[in-house]
Design an enzyme around this catalytic site. Structure first.
Site, short mmCIF file in Angstrom:
data_model
loop_
_atom_site.label_atom_id
_atom_site.label_comp_id
_atom_site.label_asym_id
_atom_site.label_seq_id
_atom_site.Cartn_x
_atom_site.Cartn_y
_atom_site.Cartn_z
N HIS A 273 0.73 -1.33 -0.10
CA HIS A 273 0.18 0.00 0.00
C HIS A 273 0.88 1.08 0.16
O HIS A 273 0.72 2.14 0.96
CB HIS A 273 -0.92 -0.08 1.37
CG HIS A 273 -2.28 0.57 1.01
ND1 HIS A 273 -3.37 -0.09 0.28
CD2 HIS A 273 -2.98 1.88 1.49
CE1 HIS A 273 -4.35 0.51 0.26
NE2 HIS A 273 -4.13 1.62 1.05
N SER A 283 -2.34 -1.46 -8.60
CA SER A 283 -2.05 -2.80 -8.74
C SER A 283 -2.76 -3.76 -9.55
O SER A 283 -1.99 -4.54 -10.21
CB SER A 283 -2.50 -3.42 -7.04
OG SER A 283 -1.90 -2.76 -6.32
#
Length: 348
Positions: A273, A283
Site C-alpha cells: 500500500h 496494482s
C-alpha cells in the site's frame, strides 16, 4: 544451526567477508549467526543455503527447530501443543494441495485458451479492444466506489462530455484510468522492464489532477484500509519494501506462470500500500501489464457486490494469513473468463 553454517563455510574455505559479499548480509550479522547470538530471517536462510551449498531443507529444519524451541521452551504443555499443531499443519497441507491442484487445473485451461487465441490473432480488432478497455476502466473504478455507469464512462472518455450529478473526481478517474491503460500498452509494445519508475508513472496517471501532490510519490503518513484488518507498513519502511518488491519480481519473473506472477505482483503491491490513494487501480494495472506482456488479455475484475466481496476477501486472506492460493485462484478464474469471453466475441 550455528554449527551447520560455520562448518559449511569452513568446508568451502570461505571467509566471513566473502559470504557477506555474496549474500549481501552484513559481516557482523553472519558472525552472530555462527556464534548463535542472532537468528537469520527466512530470506537470509535462502541466501545462506545457496552460497554455502547447504541443502535448503537441512537449514530450514534447523532454523524452524530453534524458532519453535525459543517460542515454547520447556513449557509443561509444549509437547501437547506441538502434537495439536502437527495435526493442524497436516490438515492445512492437505487443503493447500487440493487448492494448488485446482489452481493448476485453471492454469492449464488458461493456456489452452491462449493457444487457441494465438491462432486467431488476425481477428483482433481495435474496436473490440477499445470496448473491452472501456469496460475495464468502468469496472476498476467501480470497485473503488466510482458511480459512473458504463455508458457515462464512455461519454466522459470518448465524447468529452460532463455528466450531470457526478463529481469532478469521478470524471478524472475515468479519464486518468483510460490513459493509464494506454500507457501500460505502450510499455508492453516497447518491451519495457517493470521497475520503480514505471510503477510511479502509472500511479501518477491515476491520481493526476485528483491528488497532484501525491501522484507518483510514496506516502509519507501511516494509513488504514477501510473495512480491512490488514495494517499497511509504516511509511518509512515503504521504500525498502518497494525495493524488495522489484527484487522479488526480477528473481521470479522467468520461473512462475505469468498468471501467477501477475497475481503475486498485484497482491504484493496492494499489501505494501505504498500510496496515499490509488493503490488498487495501480496494482490491477501492474497485474494486467504483466498479463499483456506475456500475450494474455486484460483480467477484468468486476465491480458488482459479489465479485468485489470475493476479491476483497481473498485478498485480505492473503494479506493476513500469508495464504495466497485463494487469491491466485480468483485471479486465474478471472483471466480464464476474460479469455473465454474474448474468444466468443471474435467468434472462436
Amino acid at each position: 544451526m550455528k554449527e551447520i553454517l560455520k562448518n559449511a563455510r569452513e568446508k568451502l574455505n570461505m571467509k566471513i567477508r566473502e559470504v557477506s559479499q555474496l549474500t549481501e548480509i552484513d559481516q557482523a550479522l553472519i558472525s552472530k549467526f555462527e556464534s548463535g547470538n542472532r537468528k537469520p530471517t527466512k530470506e537470509q536462510i535462502f541466501k545462506l543455503a545457496k552460497v554455502l551449498e547447504i541443502a535448503l531443507e537441512t537449514l530450514m529444519v534447523a532454523w524452524l527447530k530453534e524458532k519453535i524451541l525459543y517460542e515454547i521452551g520447556d513449557d509443561e504443555f509444549a509437547l501437547k501443543a506441538m502434537q495439536v499443531a502437527e495435526k493442524e499443519i497436516r490438515y492445512q497441507k492437505t487443503l493447500k494441495k487440493k487448492l494448488f491442484t485446482s489452481l493448476q487445473k485453471v492454469l492449464d485451461e488458461i493456456d489452452d485458451l491462449k493457444s487457441k487465441l494465438d491462432k486467431f490473432r488476425e481477428f483482433d480488432s481495435y474496436r473490440i479492444a477499445q470496448a473491452l478497455e472501456l469496460e475495464y476502466t468502468f469496472e476498476s473504478n467501480r470497485i473503488e466506489g466510482n458511480t459512473l455507469t458504463l455508458r457515462e464512462t464512455d461519454l466522459v472518455i470518448n465524447e468529452g462530455l460532463t455528466v450531470s450529478g457526478k463529481s469532478m473526481r469521478e470524471h478524472l478517474e475515468a479519464i486518468n484510468h483510460q490513459e493509464a491503460i494506454g500507457y501500460i500498452k505502450h510499455l508492453m509494445e516497447k518491451n519495457s522492464i517493470l521497475n520503480e519508475r514505471e510503477v510511479l508513472s502509472i500511479h501518477n496517471l491515476i491520481l493526476r489532477g485528483i491528488h497532484p501532490d501525491d501522484a507518483g510519490r510514496y506516502r509519507k503518513v501511516q494509513v488504514m484500509i477501510k473495512g480491512s484488518t490488514h495494517l499497511p507498513p509504516q511509511p518509512f519502511i515503504v521504500p525498502k519494501q518497494m525495493e524488495d518488491y522489484f527484487f522479488w519480481y526480477e528473481k521470479n519473473k522467468n520461473s512462475l506462470h505469468p498468471v501467477v506472477l501477475a497475481g503475486e505482483m498485484h497482491e504484493r503491491l496492494v499489501t505494501i500500500h505504498p500510496f496515499i490513494d490509488g493503490n488498487g487501480r495501480t496494482s490491477r494495472l501492474v497485474m494486467n501489464l504483466i498479463l499483456l506482456s506475456h500475450g494474455y488479455i486484460i483480467a477484468n475484475i468486476k465491480g458488482d457486490y459479489d465479485s468485489r466481496m470475493q476479491y476483497y476477501q481473498t485478498l485480505e486472506k492473503a494479506q493476513t494469513t500469508s495464504s495466497k492460493e485463494d487469491f491466485l485462484l480468483f485471479i486465474a478464474q478471472i483471466e480464464k473468463e476474460s479469455l473465454e469471453r474474448y474468444l466468443n466475441i471474435i467468434g472462436q
